[in-house]
Scaffold this motif. Structure first.
Motif, PDB file in Angstrom:
ATOM      1  N   GLY A  22     -23.670 -75.055  60.639  1.00 53.49           N
ATOM      2  CA  GLY A  22     -22.436 -75.677  60.901  1.00 53.49           C
ATOM      3  C   GLY A  22     -22.049 -75.382  62.387  1.00 53.49           C
ATOM      4  N   ARG A  23     -21.402 -76.432  62.701  1.00 51.25           N
ATOM      5  CA  ARG A  23     -21.019 -76.639  64.198  1.00 51.25           C
ATOM      6  C   ARG A  23     -20.109 -75.388  64.391  1.00 51.25           C
ATOM      7  N   GLY A  24     -19.037 -75.179  63.588  1.00 52.00           N
ATOM      8  CA  GLY A  24     -18.071 -74.395  63.701  1.00 52.00           C
ATOM      9  C   GLY A  24     -18.656 -72.732  63.946  1.00 52.00           C
ATOM     10  N   LEU A  25     -19.495 -72.270  63.210  1.00 54.55           N
ATOM     11  CA  LEU A  25     -20.393 -71.308  63.232  1.00 54.55           C
ATOM     12  C   LEU A  25     -20.947 -70.906  64.536  1.00 54.55           C
ATOM     13  N   LEU A  26     -21.637 -72.045  64.773  1.00 48.12           N
ATOM     14  CA  LEU A  26     -22.481 -72.035  65.984  1.00 48.12           C
ATOM     15  C   LEU A  26     -21.632 -72.089  67.183  1.00 48.12           C
ATOM     16  N   CYS A  27     -20.430 -72.476  67.268  1.00 47.07           N
ATOM     17  CA  CYS A  27     -19.566 -72.834  68.590  1.00 47.07           C
ATOM     18  C   CYS A  27     -18.818 -71.136  68.868  1.00 47.07           C
ATOM     19  N   TRP A  28     -18.608 -70.517  67.698  1.00 48.25           N
ATOM     20  CA  TRP A  28     -18.119 -69.118  67.629  1.00 48.25           C
ATOM     21  C   TRP A  28     -19.103 -68.150  68.218  1.00 48.25           C
ATOM     22  N   LEU A  29     -20.422 -68.479  67.565  1.00 48.87           N
ATOM     23  CA  LEU A  29     -21.175 -67.187  67.637  1.00 48.87           C
ATOM     24  C   LEU A  29     -21.778 -66.755  69.104  1.00 48.87           C
ATOM     25  N   PRO A  30     -21.702 -67.611  70.092  1.00 53.58           N
ATOM     26  CA  PRO A  30     -21.913 -67.028  71.423  1.00 53.58           C
ATOM     27  C   PRO A  30     -20.891 -66.301  72.106  1.00 53.58           C
ATOM     28  N   LEU A  31     -19.526 -66.562  71.842  1.00 54.27           N
ATOM     29  CA  LEU A  31     -18.569 -65.881  72.373  1.00 54.27           C
ATOM     30  C   LEU A  31     -18.171 -64.613  71.528  1.00 54.27           C
ATOM     31  N   LEU A  32     -18.683 -64.605  70.314  1.00 47.35           N
ATOM     32  CA  LEU A  32     -18.478 -63.246  69.827  1.00 47.35           C
ATOM     33  C   LEU A  32     -19.800 -62.280  70.109  1.00 47.35           C
ATOM     34  N   ALA A  33     -20.782 -62.790  70.067  1.00 49.00           N
ATOM     35  CA  ALA A  33     -21.965 -62.227  70.707  1.00 49.00           C
ATOM     36  C   ALA A  33     -21.625 -61.541  72.237  1.00 49.00           C
ATOM     37  N   LEU A  34     -20.965 -62.385  73.174  1.00 46.15           N
ATOM     38  CA  LEU A  34     -20.728 -61.908  74.418  1.00 46.15           C
ATOM     39  C   LEU A  34     -19.635 -60.646  74.442  1.00 46.15           C
ATOM     40  N   LEU A  35     -18.684 -60.926  73.556  1.00 40.31           N
ATOM     41  CA  LEU A  35     -17.439 -59.959  73.580  1.00 40.31           C
ATOM     42  C   LEU A  35     -18.148 -58.788  72.833  1.00 40.31           C
ATOM     43  N   PHE A  36     -19.202 -58.672  71.984  1.00 42.12           N
ATOM     44  CA  PHE A  36     -19.727 -57.487  71.450  1.00 42.12           C
ATOM     45  C   PHE A  36     -20.586 -56.857  72.538  1.00 42.12           C
ATOM     46  N   PHE A  37     -21.124 -57.678  73.422  1.00 48.92           N
ATOM     47  CA  PHE A  37     -22.126 -57.065  74.563  1.00 48.92           C
ATOM     48  C   PHE A  37     -21.235 -56.419  75.446  1.00 48.92           C
ATOM     49  N   ILE A  38     -20.222 -57.275  75.972  1.00 46.08           N
ATOM     50  CA  ILE A  38     -19.319 -56.656  77.125  1.00 46.08           C
ATOM     51  C   ILE A  38     -18.274 -55.634  76.640  1.00 46.08           C
ATOM     52  N   ILE A  39     -17.830 -55.740  75.531  1.00 43.66           N
ATOM     53  CA  ILE A  39     -16.737 -54.613  75.068  1.00 43.66           C
ATOM     54  C   ILE A  39     -17.228 -53.881  73.948  1.00 43.66           C
ATOM     55  N   GLY A  40     -17.655 -54.489  72.915  1.00 40.41           N
ATOM     56  CA  GLY A  40     -18.125 -53.761  71.811  1.00 40.41           C
ATOM     57  C   GLY A  40     -19.035 -52.631  71.641  1.00 40.41           C
ATOM     58  N   ALA A  41     -20.214 -53.029  72.574  1.00 39.17           N
ATOM     59  CA  ALA A  41     -21.464 -52.021  72.576  1.00 39.17           C
ATOM     60  C   ALA A  41     -21.059 -50.785  73.601  1.00 39.17           C
ATOM     61  N   PRO A  42     -20.403 -51.140  74.564  1.00 38.72           N
ATOM     62  CA  PRO A  42     -20.224 -49.861  75.305  1.00 38.72           C
ATOM     63  C   PRO A  42     -19.156 -48.847  74.946  1.00 38.72           C
ATOM     64  N   VAL A  43     -18.062 -49.491  74.124  1.00 39.73           N
ATOM     65  CA  VAL A  43     -17.222 -48.444  73.172  1.00 39.73           C
ATOM     66  C   VAL A  43     -18.030 -47.887  72.035  1.00 39.73           C
ATOM     67  N   ILE A  44     -18.930 -48.600  71.263  1.00 37.82           N
ATOM     68  CA  ILE A  44     -19.558 -47.884  70.440  1.00 37.82           C
ATOM     69  C   ILE A  44     -20.606 -46.759  70.928  1.00 37.82           C
ATOM     70  N   GLY A  45     -21.094 -47.197  72.216  1.00 37.07           N
ATOM     71  CA  GLY A  45     -21.937 -46.132  72.802  1.00 37.07           C
ATOM     72  C   GLY A  45     -21.269 -44.664  73.607  1.00 37.07           C
ATOM     73  N   GLY A  46     -19.591 -44.966  73.280  1.00 37.67           N
ATOM     74  CA  GLY A  46     -18.886 -43.618  73.831  1.00 37.67           C
ATOM     75  C   GLY A  46     -18.235 -43.957  75.069  1.00 37.67           C
ATOM     76  N   ALA A  47     -18.232 -44.958  75.612  1.00 47.74           N
ATOM     77  CA  ALA A  47     -17.576 -45.182  77.024  1.00 47.74           C
ATOM     78  C   ALA A  47     -16.129 -45.449  76.654  1.00 47.74           C
ATOM     79  N   ASP A  48     -15.248 -45.096  77.465  1.00 46.99           N
ATOM     80  CA  ASP A  48     -13.918 -45.147  77.464  1.00 46.99           C
ATOM     81  C   ASP A  48     -13.494 -46.457  77.592  1.00 46.99           C
ATOM     82  N   ILE A  49     -12.325 -47.150  76.577  1.00 51.16           N
ATOM     83  CA  ILE A  49     -12.120 -48.159  76.619  1.00 51.16           C
ATOM     84  C   ILE A  49     -11.314 -48.678  77.831  1.00 51.16           C
ATOM     85  N   GLY A  50     -10.611 -47.658  78.475  1.00 52.14           N
ATOM     86  CA  GLY A  50      -9.943 -48.290  79.720  1.00 52.14           C
ATOM     87  C   GLY A  50     -10.922 -48.703  80.958  1.00 52.14           C
TER      88      GLY A  50
END
Length: 126
Positions: A67-95
């Motif tokens: 489905g095109r809707g899922l495929l359009c949102w998947l890269p942005l969600l993966a980038l948000l996880f890579f840039i913000i989510g993964a460092p926070v899960i790893g213990g980095a300060d959100i600031g």
């Protein structure tokens, strides 16, 4: 520009951006192919995979596998996880995570970010 042409161009941009430098000289492929990396880095594989599926779906007269809707949102969600989510899960300060956004990004990551945002928020008519 119609959905088919937009999907082909941005799908190819996602694939090409994955192989261009994300940080320094390391591409997204280099990050994923390192031995002994954490499981969170493999989320980056969703970016070229969704780009490939978008490209193939557009070439197949708009018949997208997931489905095109899922495929359009998947890269942005993966980038948000890579840039913000993964460092926070790893213990980095959100600031500190938000302060470091944009610093040291390579051309491949900027292309991927731009293509992901356009795919997620711009939906042209047929």
């Amino acid at each position: 520009m119609n959905k088919k042409m937009l999907s082909m161009i941005l799908g190819a941009a996602l694939i090409a951006g994955f192989f261009l430098p994300y940080s320094g000289k390391a591409s997204g492929f280099d990050f994923v192919s390192l031995k002994g990396v954490d499981w969170k880095i493999y989320v980056l594989l969703l970016i070229p995979l969704s780009g490939l599926l978008l490209l193939l779906g557009a070439l197949n007269n708009g018949n997208y596998i997931l489905g095109r809707g899922l495929l359009c949102w998947l890269p942005l969600l993966a980038l948000l996880f890579f840039i913000i989510g993964a460092p926070v899960i790893g213990g980095a300060d959100i600031g500190n995570v938000f302060k470091s956004i944009g610093k040291g990004y390579g051309i491949g990551l900027w292309i991927t970010i731009a293509a992901s945002v356009v795919l997620a928020f711009y939906q042209p008519k047929d």
